[in-house]
Structures are given as C-alpha cells and as structure tokens.
Enzyme design. Structure first.
Site, short mmCIF file in Angstrom:
data_model
loop_
_atom_site.label_atom_id
_atom_site.label_comp_id
_atom_site.label_asym_id
_atom_site.label_seq_id
_atom_site.Cartn_x
_atom_site.Cartn_y
_atom_site.Cartn_z
N ARG A 1 -20.76 14.29 13.82
CA ARG A 1 -20.66 13.10 12.15
C ARG A 1 -22.01 12.07 12.71
O ARG A 1 -23.45 12.14 11.57
CB ARG A 1 -20.04 12.54 11.63
CG ARG A 1 -19.02 13.90 10.64
CD ARG A 1 -18.15 13.45 10.52
NE ARG A 1 -16.97 14.28 10.08
CZ ARG A 1 -16.11 14.28 8.76
NH1 ARG A 1 -15.14 12.91 9.23
NH2 ARG A 1 -14.98 15.15 8.50
N ALA B 1 -0.38 6.17 5.41
CA ALA B 1 0.82 5.20 5.88
C ALA B 1 1.98 4.33 4.84
O ALA B 1 3.27 4.40 6.10
CB ALA B 1 -0.83 4.61 5.65
N GLY C 1 0.76 -1.45 -0.21
CA GLY C 1 0.02 -0.47 -0.08
C GLY C 1 1.01 1.23 -0.55
O GLY C 1 1.86 1.54 0.15
N ASP D 1 -8.55 -4.93 0.61
CA ASP D 1 -8.16 -6.71 0.71
C ASP D 1 -6.76 -6.72 0.81
O ASP D 1 -6.52 -7.62 1.49
CB ASP D 1 -7.21 -5.96 -0.82
CG ASP D 1 -8.20 -5.52 -2.28
OD1 ASP D 1 -8.99 -6.07 -1.93
OD2 ASP D 1 -7.45 -4.25 -2.75
N HIS E 1 -20.40 9.97 6.63
CA HIS E 1 -20.51 11.18 6.58
C HIS E 1 -21.66 12.11 5.84
O HIS E 1 -22.82 11.22 5.45
CB HIS E 1 -18.86 11.24 5.34
CG HIS E 1 -18.57 13.23 5.10
ND1 HIS E 1 -19.58 14.07 5.23
CD2 HIS E 1 -17.97 13.67 5.55
CE1 HIS E 1 -19.13 15.43 5.31
NE2 HIS E 1 -17.85 15.23 6.01
#
Lengths: 543, 235
Positions: A274, A19, A15, A216, A237
């Site tokens: 929210r 991060a 990824g 995934d 949201h």
C-alpha cells in the site's frame, strides 16, 4: 444537576466499536458492572466499514500457514517498530479469538466442510484472513453488540467524551456531554478502557474513515497525562474514489485492475504494498497527472460477478461506470498506527486507564499495518484490556465524587456558547484536512510540515474566536463538532512534530528529502506528551 | 435545485417549520445536508457516519419514503423529514433508544451456542442477507403496525431473531420463540412496507413468516385466531 456523578461502574469502556465491545464482554464475563459509553450507537462505529478480514493462522487452508509465519509477516511489516512479544501475543491469541467469535454467532464465510474460509490479503504468506463477504467488520460488530446486549452490558449511547477524570495519575472516570439533553455529566469508574478509534479524520475530505473518527479519546488521553506513541504513522489506502474518498477495495487490483495516468501509461506494480503504490500515485499527481483505476478489460460479466460493490460505488459516488470508463482515484488516509502508549497489560501512563484498538499503540503494527491485523487487534487486545481492567478495578476502588474536572468541563461547555464565533471552524476544518493531506500526507517534506505547523498554531490561537452558532442544548452537533475540531488540532500538532523529528522513510512515514530507512532510527519510537499544557516530544532510543 | 427540510425544535415557536434550501445538483443528500450545516446554518441537525451506506446512521424520509441520506441523490422539490415512530429530538434526529431496545426484548442473540459446530456454506448463505442489516431503522419507520401498537417488536428485531434461529450454532432454537409471541410475529400484517424500504435488500416480512411457522412447530399459535373462537361442532 451538572456537578454530580451520574453513576459508578467497575469498568467504564469508552467507544462501542469492536475493541470496546470485546473489552466490555471480557469484563462482564467476570461479573463486573460494565458500561459502554459512546458518541454514537455502537453499531455505527468505524468497525462497520472494515471489509477485508480478520487474521488467524488456523492452518486449515492447506497452504501450511502457521502462527510463526503470522508473527514473522507482522514483525517484518512493522519495520523494527513492532514489539515481538506483543506481536506474539496477538498472533498466538488469534485462533482462540476466532473460536470465541464463532461461538457468538459471527456469520463467517465457510468452506465446503463447514470450517471457516480464509483468504489471502497483502503482505501475508498464506490464506489467513477470516471474512464475511465484504462485510467482515459490519457482521463482527453487530454480533458483538448482540452478545453484549445478552450479557447485560449497560449502554450509555450518544454521550460525547470530554475528558478523563484523573487524580494523581489515576483514572476515576470520564466527563461527557449527554447529547439528548446537552448536560455535562460525569461517570465514575474503578477502571476506564479507552476504545475510541483512530484519528484519520484529521484528513477530512481525504480519508476513507467516517466523519466521526476524530481521535477524541487519544486527545483526551494526551490532556490526561498519557504519552502517545508513533503518531506520524498514518496508512494511506491507494485507491479511494477521487471525489468522495469512498474506498475501492484492493480486490479490484487483485483481480487484475491496472493503475494508469492520464496518458494511459502504467507506472507501478499494482500488487506492491500500500505505501509503495500510494507513493507512486502521489508522484504522478504531483507531476500534474490524473490517476485512474482501469478494470474495463476484465469485462462486464466478470465485474458484475466479482466486483459488484465496486461498480455500484463508482457509478453512484463518482458517476463513472467501471465497465466502460476509467475510475478516477486518489490515495487517502485509512488507518492510524499511532496512539496511546500502553504497557503489556494495555494500561496507559495513567493508572487504571487502559486503551485498546486503533486508539492504542500496543506496538503490533509499527510503521505499517497488515490487512486483517486491525480487527484482530480489536478482539484479542480488547478482551485482554477488559479482563485486566476488571482485575485493576477489584484491587483499586475509586470515586470521582466532587472532582474538579466535572465543574471545569461543565464551565468549559457553557463558555463555548459565549465564544464570539467570528471565525468559522467548519472552514478551518476543511482547510486543515486539505493542508494536512498535501503536506503531512503520503510524502512529507520539512518545509511542508513546518508550513502546516505554523498554520496550525495560528488556528489554535484563533480557537477562542471561533465557537458555535447553535446555542441550544438539545443534540447540539455544532457544539460536539467544535469539540472534535479542538481534539483534531491537539493531535495534529503532535503528529507534525513527530513527523519533523523523523528524517527518514519508514513504512507509511515517507519523507521527500530522505527516501530511505535510516538505521539510526531502527526501533526508535516517537513519544508525545504534555507538561503544563505544553507539547513535548522525544524520539526514544535515538542515540 | 431546491429541497425542503422539515425541522423541529422543542424550544422554538412554532416547534416545526419547513425550510427550503438551494442545493448543488448531483450530490448525495448527506453531502447536501453537510454543505448546509457547514456553510449556511450550523444548527441544522442530522446524524452521519461512514458516508457509504454501511453504518446506518443517516436514514431519513424523503417524500414519505425511508432512504439513507448518503445513498440518495435529491431531486427538485424533495421534502426531507425525520424517521417515524420515534420522538424527534431535533430536526432530523429522532430518539432511537426505544427502537434499539426491541433487540433486547426480542432476545435477538445466540441463546445457547453449540461448541465447534460446523456451518456449511449453504447454511451460512441462508441468512447472508439478514446479516447484512445495518440497523438504520428504515423498516421500523415504515411499519404501519407501530402506528397503532408502539410495543410491536418491529421488523429489524424479528429479522435478527430469525438470523439466530436459523443458525446451526444455536443449540436451543425453540427457546427463541417465547420472546416473540407477545407484540411479535403475530402482530405483523405482512404488508411488506419494511421490505420495500430496506437499503440492504432484506425481506423482514418473509423472516416473520418463517418465525410464525417455527412458532407453530414449537406449540404456539396465533392469538388472534384463538380470540376468534372455534369453528367447532357448535357452529
């Protein structure tokens, strides 16, 4: 050759969002051989869509913000599901993380005196979020990418993760589809860092997230023997465009925008949290009302100056001009708090498999994430995970050579081409998104959840009758989307079971029959794992 | 409404075909492509991500002009093609690796950061638009220099070099000029095609002119002028 290991690294990061790049940079700084593998180019990651900011109590906005207040706000919002120790590390690490990003060249918005400007986001007791206009995630991500190129990180772009290679609860690398060729390949590593993003893509058609955010890595971790934590917590949201799910920023409400129903009635405090606003809108929708965001009274000049992006998006994607028309909105899935369970070193239950960012559950967001804390987590915990992975890699050399997973996965990919494709998985994917949104979304009831669960198990049993129409090897997105769908089904089942086992309303998890927090569930985490392929669940800490 | 898509498949004969599809009116090109893929032909291949113009995945050419598929609404008879100056892998997907590598070749990063350097709002605003870049490669596909010189660094990498050069946190801005002399700033013809197609309103042509001026200050000169010879006393 399908059965060989392509290359071996000290640390393999999977990824390339904020991060993953933070982890890779921390690892490469200590001299390790580091690769970042991802199904897209890094700059196309979900991080690019983050707008609001990145929290750090820098204490120079003159409103007395402190690390202590940042900790307290985050802990309160977690509704007993955040770990004070983890939150403390996150908040204490924030000012250093901002200084690090500043040194890489992130173009933060500035104060007159040249220091980094900060703004207030929901749930914060001070102006705490550093930002770069409304492009905080985009600019942060691109700067990290530039820095990683400079640092000599190896990029394995457009490799689609299949599985982690694991032996005796120890990670040895990962298998993937090389998209440009269609080959199934394996990369070996002494340590693996999952930074694979969230699973809001389960709510396809009802999410702000990119089409690629399908969990995934989280699903692969479940298959690899990791426990997943608190999957039922999905943040919605409140104001996405009704048709497309494209986000209309909270700043529209902050500037004085009103929420009204079809009768023109106001029904909620626009500045509530929210989860509260999402629920109020949901109740209107359930009662057959349409819901609109109204910013007409702010005036065209103000809208063009302060909310130009929102006006542009509404005109283009919804065909309404907010200066003259009501904007039709609906709440949609935005962020997933649940993820791979990790310890204080960001290591999962599988030795040498670390996780950071949205795919991990490091117990910092708990039941409800605060704006500005997600980007912060990617950087602070991403760096920690990368540094810890190097330490682990040095002490525990490994080899994935000849591991059966490689042959297994390449056989699986070949088999998918022979699946009968009698049932269209695209239709099922759209259906899954819809039933998930309506029954496992903002407000969940036992009957609704059970209904989805039985529909889902039906889909799982039909998976072998689905398949791909595109039988070619090169860049087969029909194939990768089918594997994504398999991952979605795996996580969907676990999420539903967790949601059923939490008969209460806590933060983003809202049950129709149980509208209050149940103190019996204070500090109780849901855990999901697989034993011999069967899904198991435990509500840890429940007496 | 009908649109035509130019498709490519290495293993088919012919490799390139043009297919016309009936699509819904009023949707974005990306929504139209997604509807074709999930409803009519799952082999149609394209990249997509955020659906809202920020991830840079879905750039294609429509009637010869680069657009983001998610930020463009098709018109009757539109012809959709992949980006140029990159090998087509399949249909609308091109191999973007060589173009991404221009960032490394151009050393588009902060070379020598100054610690705790204040940045004024004016300094930050100076390259605000340049840092809006989403790396969609539209400018790269529009650049005619790449047709004759595939080694040209191209617009987005040079814009990014300017972004870091102009950053007050860059402690050694002069060093940045070295990497962009060969196949770099002097090879641009200043035609402005890149500027015309940028979905973020970035003006790489102008950034390249600024980099030329900086190169001159750093002691570099336009090699094409040097090749021409001198207008010296012998003239």
């Amino acid at each position: 050759m399908d059965k060989q290991v392509e290359a071996h690294f000290d640390v393999l990061v999977i990824g390339g969002g904020a991060a993953g790049l933070s982890a890779a940079l921390a690892a490469v700084e200590s001299g390790a051989r580091v690769a970042v593998m991802g199904k897209t180019y890094p700059t196309r990651s979900q991080t690019s869509m983050a707008q609001g900011g990145i929290n750090a109590a820098l204490g120079h906005m003159g409103d007395g913000d402190t690390v202590q207040k940042h900790i307290a706000d985050t802990l309160r919002s977690s509704k007993t599901l955040g770990s004070e120790a983890a939150i403390r590390r996150l908040c204490e690490g924030a000012p250093t993380a901002i200084a690090w990003l500043d040194g890489l060249g992130v173009p933060f918005s500035r104060l007159e005196d040249g220091r980094i400007a900060q703004r207030r986001l929901g749930g914060a007791s001070g102006r705490r979020a550093c930002y770069a206009q409304d492009y905080t995630g985009l600019k942060l991500l691109h700067t990290l990418y530039d820095a990683a190129l400079k640092a000599g990180v190896t990029f394995l772009d457009e490799y689609f993760l299949l599985n982690f290679i694991v032996e005796n609860k120890r990670a040895l690398g990962a298998t993937a589809i090389e998209m440009r060729s269609g080959r199934t390949v394996a990369f070996g590593a002494n340590a693996v860092v999952a930074a694979t993003g969230g699973y809001a893509g389960l709510y396809r058609g009802f999410t702000t997230n990119a089409t690629t955010t399908t969990g995934d890595g989280t699903a692969a971790a479940l298959r690899a023997g990791c426990r997943l934590k608190d999957l039922e917590f999905v943040q919605f949201h409140p104001t996405a465009l009704k048709g497309s799910g494209v986000l209309i920023s909270e700043s529209a409400r902050g500037a004085g925008g009103r929420l009204v129903n079809g009768k023109g009635e106001s029904f909620v405090d626009e500045l509530a949290t929210r989860d509260e606003i999402a629920r109020a809108i949901w109740e209107q929708m359930e009662a057959g009302e349409e819901v609109f965001l109204d910013i007409r009274h702010l005036g065209e000049a103000f809208i063009d100056e302060e909310l130009p992006q929102e006006r542009k998006l509404a005109i283009f994607y919804e065909g309404v001009d907010p200066a003259r028309d009501l904007i039709p909105v609906k709440p949609v899935a935005h962020y997933t708090m649940g993820g791979i369970a990790v310890d204080g070193n960001h290591m999962s239950d599988v030795a040498g498999l670390f996780a950071c960012g949205e795919c991990a559950n490091a117990e910092v967001h708990g039941a409800n994430r605060l704006g500005g804390n997600a980007l912060l987590e990617t950087v602070v915990f991403g760096r920690e995970a990368g540094a810890n992975a190097v330490v682990f890699a040095r002490q525990n050399p490994a080899s994935a050579k000849g591991h059966p997973q490689i042959m297994k996965d390449s056989a699986f990919v070949r088999a998918v081409f022979d699946f009968p494709n009698r049932i269209d998985f695209y239709e099922k994917r759209a259906f899954l998104g819809k039933i998930f949104y309506h029954n496992a979304g903002i407000v969940r009831s036992e009957t609704g959840l059970k209904g989805v669960l039985s529909a889902l198990r039906q889909m799982q049993s039909e998976l072998a009758f689905m398949g791909v129409a595109d039988k070619s090897a090169v860049y087969n997105t029909n194939l990768t989307e089918f594997v994504e769908f398999g991952n979605m089904l795996e996580l969907a089942e676990a999420l539903l079971v967790c949601a059923l086992h939490r008969p209460e309303t806590r933060g983003a998890h809202q049950r129709a029959e149980f509208t209050k927090e149940n103190p019996d569930f204070d500090g109780v985490h849901s855990l999901s794992w697989k034993e011999e392929g069967t899904l198991c669940n435990e509500m840890k800490g429940l007496k | 409404m009908k649109i035509t898509i130019r498709r490519y498949h290495a293993e088919r004969t012919p490799q390139t075909v043009e297919q016309t599809w009936e699509i819904e009116e009023g949707v974005t090109l990306l929504e139209a492509l997604t509807a074709i893929k999930s409803g009519k032909d799952p082999s149609l291949t394209f990249r997509s991500g955020c659906r809202s113009g920020v991830c840079g995945s879905c750039a294609v050419r429509v009637n010869g002009k680069e657009v983001l598929a998610c930020a463009y609404k098709p018109k009757e008879g539109d012809v959709v093609e992949p980006l140029r100056y990159a090998k087509v892998l399949k249909d609308l997907v091109v191999d973007q690796k060589p173009a991404f590598e221009t960032l490394t070749r151009a050393k588009a990063w902060l070379a020598d950061p100054k610690a705790d350097q204040p940045v004024s709002p004016e300094e930050e605003k100076r390259t605000e638009t340049q840092t809006d870049c989403i790396l969609c490669h539209s400018c790269y596909s529009a650049c005619p220099v790449l047709e004759t010189n595939p080694a040209f660094l191209g617009p987005f990498a040079l814009t990014r070099v300017w972004r870091y050069t102009a950053d007050p946190r860059e402690g050694f801005a002069k060093s940045k000029m070295e990497a962009i002399q060969q196949d770099g700033v002097w090879d641009c013809t200043l035609c402005g095609e890149c500027t015309a197609v940028c979905p973020q309103g970035i003006d790489p042509k102008n950034d390249i002119m600024l980099l030329r001026a900086r190169s001159g200050q750093a002691g570099y000169q336009d090699p094409h002028m040097a090749d021409f010879g001198s207008f010296g006393l012998d003239f």
